[in-house]
Design an enzyme around this catalytic site. Sequence first.
Site, PDB file in Angstrom:
ATOM      1  N   CYS A  53      46.008  22.711  46.713  1.00  0.00           N
ATOM      2  CA  CYS A  53      46.443  21.851  48.267  1.00  0.00           C
ATOM      3  C   CYS A  53      47.037  21.721  47.994  1.00  0.00           C
ATOM      4  O   CYS A  53      47.795  21.129  46.631  1.00  0.00           O
ATOM      5  CB  CYS A  53      45.192  20.575  47.270  1.00  0.00           C
ATOM      6  SG  CYS A  53      45.332  19.342  48.767  1.00  0.00           S
ATOM      7  N   CYS A  57      48.239  13.584  46.294  1.00  0.00           N
ATOM      8  CA  CYS A  57      47.349  12.520  45.185  1.00  0.00           C
ATOM      9  C   CYS A  57      48.112  12.316  43.600  1.00  0.00           C
ATOM     10  O   CYS A  57      47.385  13.470  43.679  1.00  0.00           O
ATOM     11  CB  CYS A  57      46.086  12.580  46.142  1.00  0.00           C
ATOM     12  SG  CYS A  57      46.137  13.059  47.689  1.00  0.00           S
ATOM     13  N   CYS A  60      45.242  14.263  41.969  1.00  0.00           N
ATOM     14  CA  CYS A  60      44.098  15.002  42.238  1.00  0.00           C
ATOM     15  C   CYS A  60      44.609  16.120  40.914  1.00  0.00           C
ATOM     16  O   CYS A  60      45.165  16.608  41.456  1.00  0.00           O
ATOM     17  CB  CYS A  60      43.823  15.245  43.399  1.00  0.00           C
ATOM     18  SG  CYS A  60      42.876  16.144  43.829  1.00  0.00           S
ATOM     19  N   CYS A  97      27.797  17.299  49.954  1.00  0.00           N
ATOM     20  CA  CYS A  97      28.459  16.573  50.363  1.00  0.00           C
ATOM     21  C   CYS A  97      29.295  18.409  49.883  1.00  0.00           C
ATOM     22  O   CYS A  97      29.196  18.582  48.859  1.00  0.00           O
ATOM     23  CB  CYS A  97      28.864  15.805  49.767  1.00  0.00           C
ATOM     24  SG  CYS A  97      30.727  15.063  50.373  1.00  0.00           S
ATOM     25  N   CYS A 129      27.480  16.293  54.980  1.00  0.00           N
ATOM     26  CA  CYS A 129      28.797  15.449  55.400  1.00  0.00           C
ATOM     27  C   CYS A 129      29.140  17.108  54.121  1.00  0.00           C
ATOM     28  O   CYS A 129      29.254  17.693  53.679  1.00  0.00           O
ATOM     29  CB  CYS A 129      28.086  14.937  53.303  1.00  0.00           C
ATOM     30  SG  CYS A 129      30.062  13.993  53.782  1.00  0.00           S
ATOM     31  N   CYS A 189      31.749   8.565  55.951  1.00  0.00           N
ATOM     32  CA  CYS A 189      32.306   7.824  54.381  1.00  0.00           C
ATOM     33  C   CYS A 189      33.221   7.639  54.436  1.00  0.00           C
ATOM     34  O   CYS A 189      33.807   8.752  54.638  1.00  0.00           O
ATOM     35  CB  CYS A 189      31.253   9.214  53.936  1.00  0.00           C
ATOM     36  SG  CYS A 189      31.654   9.102  52.400  1.00  0.00           S
ATOM     37  N   ARG A 261      28.297   3.788  47.190  1.00  0.00           N
ATOM     38  CA  ARG A 261      27.874   5.006  46.897  1.00  0.00           C
ATOM     39  C   ARG A 261      28.721   4.953  45.265  1.00  0.00           C
ATOM     40  O   ARG A 261      30.031   4.923  45.330  1.00  0.00           O
ATOM     41  CB  ARG A 261      28.700   6.459  47.510  1.00  0.00           C
ATOM     42  CG  ARG A 261      28.427   8.022  47.174  1.00  0.00           C
ATOM     43  CD  ARG A 261      28.695   8.649  48.062  1.00  0.00           C
ATOM     44  NE  ARG A 261      28.191   8.714  48.620  1.00  0.00           N
ATOM     45  CZ  ARG A 261      26.848   8.888  49.514  1.00  0.00           C
ATOM     46  NH1 ARG A 261      26.303   9.202  48.964  1.00  0.00           N
ATOM     47  NH2 ARG A 261      26.420   9.128  51.015  1.00  0.00           N
TER      48      ARG A 261
END
Length: 363
Positions: A53, A57, A60, A97, A129, A189, A261
């Site tokens: 990616c 972040c 991550c 998801c 999701c 979400c 969650r």
Amino acid sequence: MATKHDWTKEEILDIYNKPLMELLYEAATVHRQYHDPNTVQVSTLLSIKTGGCPEDCGYCPQAARYHTNLDGNDLMSVNQVKAQALRAKAAGSSRVCMGAAWRNVKDGEEFDNVLEMVRTINKLEMEVCCTLGMLTENQAQRLAEAGLYAYNHNLDTSEEYYKEVISTRGYEDRLKTIDNVRKTNVTVCSGGIIGMGESADDRAGMLVALSTLNPQPESVPINALVPVEGTPMEEQEPVSIWEMVRMVATTRIVMPETQVRLSAGRTQMSREGQAMCFFAGANSIFAGDKLLTTPNPDVNEDMEMFRALGLNPQKAFEKKEQPQSVDAENSQFRPLGEKPKWTRPGHVIERNLQAQEKLKSKA
Ligand code: SF4
């Protein structure tokens, strides 16, 4: 009772800082008013495209710039996803998801394949999701038309602390994507991560941002940071169970209708700790031995815990009816080839730069 949408940070901090027994009692009371306390929704998170990616972040391992010894993969095939969804359904999950490590959705073959995955899983009578990064309103409409049930896009933390975590896009970009999803019938979400070095003030700030959305998100994941070697947050101390319980209970009180969650970080929690989170109002978990890239308790352990606590998995479409899936050839939406617009705040995060430097010095 009308849901309150004008929470202030002070009000939320007052709740968060209550004596724990009082906080638990209040959260459990709200929980019982809005939900069956013995039912927990179970989702399976599937990484359909891992690693590589371009974002930065700080938490991550999928950010390419931190090269965290992650086994990346290209987009999975529709058949591979279908096989995994069937396995998840057999193990008691009502929702799949699908996560792709993308900055944003791009119209084209890969997105068409994701739309087909959505149709395929929806036809298996499971809630679907996706978490695919930023998207435009047209892309959100196309996902909705394919039968998407929910879209995940986390705010991560408060607007102020966000600048210490990510420099490649702004907080308002996150809110814009959530707004684009809200224009469809797909549920939202959105939650965050605790344990990234933020203050209680930041935790409350994130809950202000989420609870003042109208409607509030249908699902709010609360993650505890899992520090991964190579990422800028590799040395963060794990959050204590007390902080997790406080965060869950406060989320439950300020967003009473939401499914709260329990997400990343469950492997660091005892069963007793998780039971306290369920008592405080958590009513959803991710199942499966991996959460995208970090470890998670295995399904059997979770089912054993459910048995011990007398919890039952929630059935699919109990909260909202199943969306219809429109086949690709009957779609009303053309791909527009557009990209979501996002800001490039361009500020510098020392901790993120140091992680990149460390990697370079190892090379
Ligand atoms: S959290 Fe998502 S956007 Fe950020 S680096 Fe990881 S995969 Fe990319």
